[in-house]
Design an enzyme around this catalytic site. Structure first.
Site, mmCIF file in Angstrom:
data_model
loop_
_atom_site.group_PDB
_atom_site.id
_atom_site.type_symbol
_atom_site.label_atom_id
_atom_site.label_comp_id
_atom_site.label_asym_id
_atom_site.label_seq_id
_atom_site.Cartn_x
_atom_site.Cartn_y
_atom_site.Cartn_z
ATOM 1 N N ALA A 44 0.835 -1.204 0.000
ATOM 2 C CA ALA A 44 0.000 0.000 0.000
ATOM 3 C C ALA A 44 0.872 1.257 0.000
ATOM 4 O O ALA A 44 0.591 2.222 -0.722
ATOM 5 C CB ALA A 44 -0.920 -0.002 1.210
ATOM 6 N N ASP A 47 2.360 1.624 -3.434
ATOM 7 C CA ASP A 47 1.357 2.139 -4.374
ATOM 8 C C ASP A 47 1.152 3.634 -4.197
ATOM 9 O O ASP A 47 0.948 4.371 -5.164
ATOM 10 C CB ASP A 47 0.019 1.411 -4.196
ATOM 11 C CG ASP A 47 0.097 -0.007 -4.747
ATOM 12 O OD1 ASP A 47 -0.768 -0.819 -4.422
ATOM 13 O OD2 ASP A 47 1.060 -0.282 -5.507
ATOM 14 N N SER A 92 8.776 -27.179 -10.264
ATOM 15 C CA SER A 92 9.225 -27.320 -11.654
ATOM 16 C C SER A 92 9.426 -28.810 -11.927
ATOM 17 O O SER A 92 9.118 -29.646 -11.079
ATOM 18 C CB SER A 92 10.501 -26.522 -11.884
ATOM 19 O OG SER A 92 11.497 -26.976 -11.021
ATOM 20 N N GLU A 126 1.754 -36.148 -21.952
ATOM 21 C CA GLU A 126 1.044 -34.982 -22.496
ATOM 22 C C GLU A 126 2.075 -33.950 -22.951
ATOM 23 O O GLU A 126 3.221 -33.980 -22.498
ATOM 24 C CB GLU A 126 0.152 -34.365 -21.419
ATOM 25 C CG GLU A 126 0.968 -33.763 -20.277
ATOM 26 C CD GLU A 126 0.164 -33.492 -19.022
ATOM 27 O OE1 GLU A 126 -0.521 -32.474 -19.004
ATOM 28 O OE2 GLU A 126 0.225 -34.299 -18.079
ATOM 29 N N LYS A 128 4.325 -30.678 -23.242
ATOM 30 C CA LYS A 128 4.809 -29.644 -22.334
ATOM 31 C C LYS A 128 4.622 -28.318 -23.067
ATOM 32 O O LYS A 128 5.286 -28.052 -24.071
ATOM 33 C CB LYS A 128 6.279 -29.865 -21.993
ATOM 34 C CG LYS A 128 6.800 -28.868 -20.978
ATOM 35 C CD LYS A 128 8.172 -29.305 -20.468
ATOM 36 C CE LYS A 128 8.637 -28.481 -19.283
ATOM 37 N NZ LYS A 128 8.778 -27.070 -19.540
ATOM 38 N N ASP A 130 4.790 -24.505 -24.003
ATOM 39 C CA ASP A 130 5.812 -23.469 -23.795
ATOM 40 C C ASP A 130 5.132 -22.132 -23.535
ATOM 41 O O ASP A 130 4.963 -21.307 -24.422
ATOM 42 C CB ASP A 130 6.711 -23.387 -25.035
ATOM 43 C CG ASP A 130 7.981 -22.627 -24.730
ATOM 44 O OD1 ASP A 130 8.243 -22.350 -23.545
ATOM 45 O OD2 ASP A 130 8.713 -22.314 -25.683
ATOM 46 N N TYR A 238 -3.616 -28.515 -16.262
ATOM 47 C CA TYR A 238 -2.952 -29.828 -16.193
ATOM 48 C C TYR A 238 -2.516 -30.238 -14.797
ATOM 49 O O TYR A 238 -1.961 -31.312 -14.612
ATOM 50 C CB TYR A 238 -1.759 -29.877 -17.145
ATOM 51 C CG TYR A 238 -0.727 -28.775 -16.925
ATOM 52 C CD1 TYR A 238 -0.025 -28.662 -15.730
ATOM 53 C CD2 TYR A 238 -0.463 -27.851 -17.944
ATOM 54 C CE1 TYR A 238 0.902 -27.653 -15.537
ATOM 55 C CE2 TYR A 238 0.464 -26.830 -17.755
ATOM 56 C CZ TYR A 238 1.140 -26.746 -16.547
ATOM 57 O OH TYR A 238 2.053 -25.756 -16.347
ATOM 58 N N LYS A 302 3.741 -38.270 -16.155
ATOM 59 C CA LYS A 302 3.434 -38.193 -14.714
ATOM 60 C C LYS A 302 2.919 -39.549 -14.265
ATOM 61 O O LYS A 302 2.098 -40.162 -14.962
ATOM 62 C CB LYS A 302 2.350 -37.131 -14.469
ATOM 63 C CG LYS A 302 2.779 -35.724 -14.836
ATOM 64 C CD LYS A 302 1.617 -34.737 -14.789
ATOM 65 C CE LYS A 302 2.063 -33.395 -15.344
ATOM 66 N NZ LYS A 302 0.932 -32.488 -15.598
ATOM 67 N N LYS A 326 12.349 -33.476 -22.980
ATOM 68 C CA LYS A 326 12.462 -32.279 -23.823
ATOM 69 C C LYS A 326 12.743 -32.634 -25.278
ATOM 70 O O LYS A 326 13.456 -33.584 -25.573
ATOM 71 C CB LYS A 326 13.605 -31.377 -23.313
ATOM 72 C CG LYS A 326 13.430 -30.899 -21.887
ATOM 73 C CD LYS A 326 12.232 -29.984 -21.697
ATOM 74 C CE LYS A 326 12.491 -28.579 -22.152
ATOM 75 N NZ LYS A 326 13.258 -27.783 -21.222
ATOM 76 N N CYS A 431 22.735 0.546 -51.642
ATOM 77 C CA CYS A 431 22.328 -0.821 -51.955
ATOM 78 C C CYS A 431 23.564 -1.643 -52.328
ATOM 79 O O CYS A 431 24.313 -1.249 -53.217
ATOM 80 C CB CYS A 431 21.337 -0.787 -53.115
ATOM 81 S SG CYS A 431 21.012 -2.414 -53.804
ATOM 82 N N CYS A 434 23.589 -2.613 -56.226
ATOM 83 C CA CYS A 434 23.761 -1.690 -57.355
ATOM 84 C C CYS A 434 24.401 -0.361 -56.962
ATOM 85 O O CYS A 434 24.684 0.462 -57.824
ATOM 86 C CB CYS A 434 22.421 -1.430 -58.048
ATOM 87 S SG CYS A 434 21.327 -0.357 -57.106
ATOM 88 N N CYS A 455 16.297 0.096 -51.637
ATOM 89 C CA CYS A 455 17.149 0.570 -52.713
ATOM 90 C C CYS A 455 16.331 1.482 -53.617
ATOM 91 O O CYS A 455 15.170 1.204 -53.902
ATOM 92 C CB CYS A 455 17.644 -0.643 -53.497
ATOM 93 S SG CYS A 455 18.389 -0.199 -55.056
ATOM 94 N N CYS A 461 18.804 -1.800 -60.582
ATOM 95 C CA CYS A 461 19.373 -2.682 -59.559
ATOM 96 C C CYS A 461 19.233 -4.137 -59.999
ATOM 97 O O CYS A 461 18.119 -4.594 -60.265
ATOM 98 C CB CYS A 461 18.642 -2.466 -58.245
ATOM 99 S SG CYS A 461 19.254 -3.542 -56.949
#
Ligand code: IVH
Length: 714
Positions: A44, A47, A92, A126, A128, A130, A238, A302, A326, A431, A434, A455, A461
């Site tokens: 508090a 904040d 984890s 199942e 994993k 990301d 899960y 699991k 993995k 460029c 050319c 370019c 070119c």
């Protein structure tokens, strides 16, 4: 410092002093809270400091500091969400990187339960996901609080943001749920939503997004839940944390129940009877990886029986009863050996990272995209940091990221390994193909410079030449019979046509050549003659088509017609454009004054003619052709005023739309079918029933050339 004085009473000096104090103080508490995990003040109180800062900034906007707390951590991302201590830690997973590792895991299980004679161990398998894990607290079936994982013990309260995710039910459905339960799972962003966000952001000149996971993380930490909502995040349930009562006997049954209670559960979760089935499911999931539409980075196994899970227990911060198998990494670190610039077919300069070869997700990667110069510099066009503002230098250790079959990209830089002698990469302003100047265009829509450099050697070119030539002869441009994309590509390849002017010198050069076209594969006397005749027939191109054919960026058919109508002759158009390119302000004003033509187009025309070699290419072309004047008969003089005209069959020189527009401009009415009211039928090859009917009714008919002659356009 007295932070309670009314803001209206403060002098500028006092406000500035307070803002300085607040910037330092808030930064100090941020470190105490986030980095040291040892807050010195309550949430508090913290904040209140931020609110004071906000109020002061609102009253004294000119005093907002560079290091203001309101600016930190990128736009809109909040600092200091309230902390939530997880009643059951969020664990984890230990990792397995090979089939052997998985076999060892299963063998450990069998050893652990050795005494239980005849016990069979079943495991769920199942994907994993990301993304980011979140814990959702339900009391009496109502979603009351949601938190990030944090350090596993203490996370952040992101309830308001999680409430915007449609996969997360506000109220559990069905029955059988405990009075209190923490549902856990993964928040993620689908590939489709990630691509859409990227496209939206690019169109608005906004920030770059590196990958779906980071974007999902950023989206969850927004101050404004409406931003989170707009990101369309998703959630798979899960696992679970605290529960006031048991609700299932197996992992599989538990997750099934989540499905019944209204959560989305992953359809690829199965129950397996042992190592063989586990590995089969691993391969099956790996095969589907690229087409799932979201990122996964492995398969989680699991132990299915919850009583056995409890017995097997935990080690450090991971369960013994689960393991993440993995996929080979999709991220890898390697050295950036060089930055090459490729010129695309539209002239865009794209930086490419040349990398010391490295295996990323099972594929050897030697090149990766660096997007554009802002990306290399570590700032987007609005000055927002990319990769925390880290620039990319030759010699750096860089992280290469590859998702599915997307082009690999450089996602991060390890500054600790940066060679002492390195220096920031200087993006070329010419460029490499050319030597023409390469420029960042001002984008009228975003009010900013484009991140992409282009370019300006459009016609000369080599990287752009083939595409430019294909455009030059295309249907709505010069439209030369028998000279299409295929022929242009072949003639460019063998050096016969390199520039537009070469098209018109082709026949003469061929006549003197030892390698006559008629003797080449796929050609003969007749076809070669026919091609040369078709080229010959286009030596007097319509002005608007010619201007369009030059392929000046932003000059499409419509703008070409406007320019043609305004200037009447190519000479006049070129004189004004070249004048403006030479810095003549009145010439520039003349272009700017054309109704319907804006700054982007004018700048583009000027840029084209500022390039001496483009201009040379145009002048060479003009020695070969005699563009027609653009004549518009005034409606009063036109012989078709008030007449009803029908076009039928295929037209060769005009598109249907053009023919219709031309007739209407001259005061005629264009109809779709022939009747007694029709005055004139313009019939091209292949005309059928309409022509027949016209003849039956005795209506005047003309071919295309006859029409052009009638209206004075030929
Ligand atoms: S189970 C007690 N299942 O992986 C077990 N985790 O490396 C808790 N993750 O923090 C995790 N998909 O964010 C589990 N199907 C899945 C998962 C999964 C992704 C993440 C989760 C966790 C991390 C552990």
């Amino acid at each position: 410092m007295d932070l309670s004085r009314p803001v209206e009473e403060l002098t500028e000096g006092e406000a500035a002093a307070e803002l300085e104090f607040l910037a330092k103080e808030i930064a100090r508490h941020d470190i105490a809270y986030h980095t040291k995990d040892a807050p010195e003040i309550s949430d508090a109180e913290y904040d209140a400091l931020r609110r004071r800062n906000d109020v002061l900034e609102a009253s004294f906007p000119h005093l907002i500091r560079q290091d203001s707390p309101s600016k930190r951590v990128g736009a809109g991302v909040a600092e200091g969400f309230a902390k939530v201590t997880h009643r059951v830690p969020m664990l984890s997973l230990n990792n397995a990187f090979s089939d052997e590792d998985v076999a060892d895991f299963v063998a450990r299980g069998h050893r652990f339960f050795e005494k239980d004679a005849g016990l069979k161990l079943a495991f769920t398998a199942e994907p994993k996901i990301d993304g980011l894990s979140a814990s959702l607290r339900y009391e009496k079936g109502r979603f009351v609080q949601g938190a990030t994982r944090g350090d596993g013990e203490v996370g952040e309260d992101i309830t308001a943001n999680l409430k915007t995710i449609r996969d997360i039910p506000q109220q559990l459905q069905g029955d059988g749920w405990p009075d209190e339960i923490e549902i856990r799972g993964e928040v993620y962003m689908s590939h489709a939503d990630f691509e859409a966000l990227k496209a939206r952001s690019a169109a608005e000149g906004g920030q770059e997004y590196v990958n779906p996971r980071n974007t999902a993380a950023g989206s969850l930490r927004q101050k404004d839940p409406e931003i989170t909502r707009s990101r369309n995040l998703k959630f798979f349930a899960y696992a679970w944390g605290y529960t006031s009562a048991p609700f299932a006997e197996t992992q599989f049954e538990a997750v099934r129940k989540f499905g019944e209670w209204g959560f989305v559960i992953n359809p690829l979760m199965i129950r397996t009877e042992g190592i063989e089935e586990m590995l089969v499911q691993y391969r099956r999931i790996e095969e589907q990886r690229a087409t799932l539409g979201y990122d996964i980075d492995g398969v989680v196994y699991k132990l299915d029986n919850l009583a056995l899970q409890q017995r097997w227990g935990f080690v450090a911060r991971a369960p013994r009863w689960a393991i993440a198998h993995k996929f080979p990494a999709e991220l890898a670190w390697t050295r950036l050996e060089a930055i090459d610039i490729q010129v695309g077919r539209t002239g865009a300069l794209s930086p490419v990272a040349r990398l010391q070869p490295v295996t990323v997700g099972g594929v050897v990667v030697t090149n990766a995209t660096l997007h554009n110069e802002d990306y290399i510099a570590g700032r987007d066009s609005q000055g927002n940091p990319i990769r925390d503002g880290k620039d990319i230098r030759v010699g750096d250790w860089v992280q290469v990221y590859r998702a599915g079959d997307v082009i690999p990209k450089v996602a991060d830089v390890d500054l600790s390994k940066r060679p002492a002698e390195s220096h920031p990469y200087v993006f070329p302003d010419v460029c490499p193909a050319c030597g023409s100047p390469a420029v960042q265009e001002f984008n009228e829509k975003t009010g900013k410079l484009d991140a992409v450099r282009r370019c300006t050697g459009d016609l000369i070119c080599p990287a752009q030449a083939v595409e430019q030539l294909k455009h030059f002869v295309s249907r709505d441009a010069l439209d030369i019979d028998g000279l299409g994309e295929k022929q242009i590509a072949a003639f460019y390849e063998d050096g016969r046509i390199m520039r537009p002017a070469d098209i018109f010198t082709f026949a003469a050069r061929d006549a003197r050549s030892e390698k006559r076209l008629k003797d080449q594969d796929g050609w003969g006397d007749q076809s070669a003659e026919k091609l040369f005749a078709a080229i010959e027939a286009r030596r007097q191109p319509e002005l608007d088509r010619l201007i369009f054919a030059l392929g000046i960026r932003h000059v499409g058919e419509g703008n070409a017609a406007l320019l043609a109508r305004t200037f009447g002759t190519f000479g006049q158009f070129e004189a004004v454009a070249a004048g403006a390119a030479g810095g003549d302000e009145s010439a520039r004003a003349q272009l700017m004054n054309i109704d319907g033509i804006g700054e982007t187009v004018v700048n583009s025309v000027i840029r084209f003619f500022s390039n001496a070699r483009n201009k040379q290419a145009v002048d060479d072309l003009l020695r070969q052709i005699a563009p027609l004047e653009y004549v518009v008969a005034s409606a009063g003089e036109s012989p078709v005023v008030g007449k009803t005209v029908v076009f039928t069959g295929s037209l060769e020189k005009l598109t249907r739309a053009e023919a219709k527009a031309m007739a209407e401009r001259l005061g005629a009415k264009v109809a779709g079918s022939v009747s007694a009211k029709t005055d004139l039928v313009v019939a091209g090859p292949g005309a059928g029933s309409k022509l027949k009917k016209a003849e039956e009714l005795g209506i005047e008919t003309l071919d295309e050339d006859g029409w052009l002659e009638l209206v004075g356009a030929q």
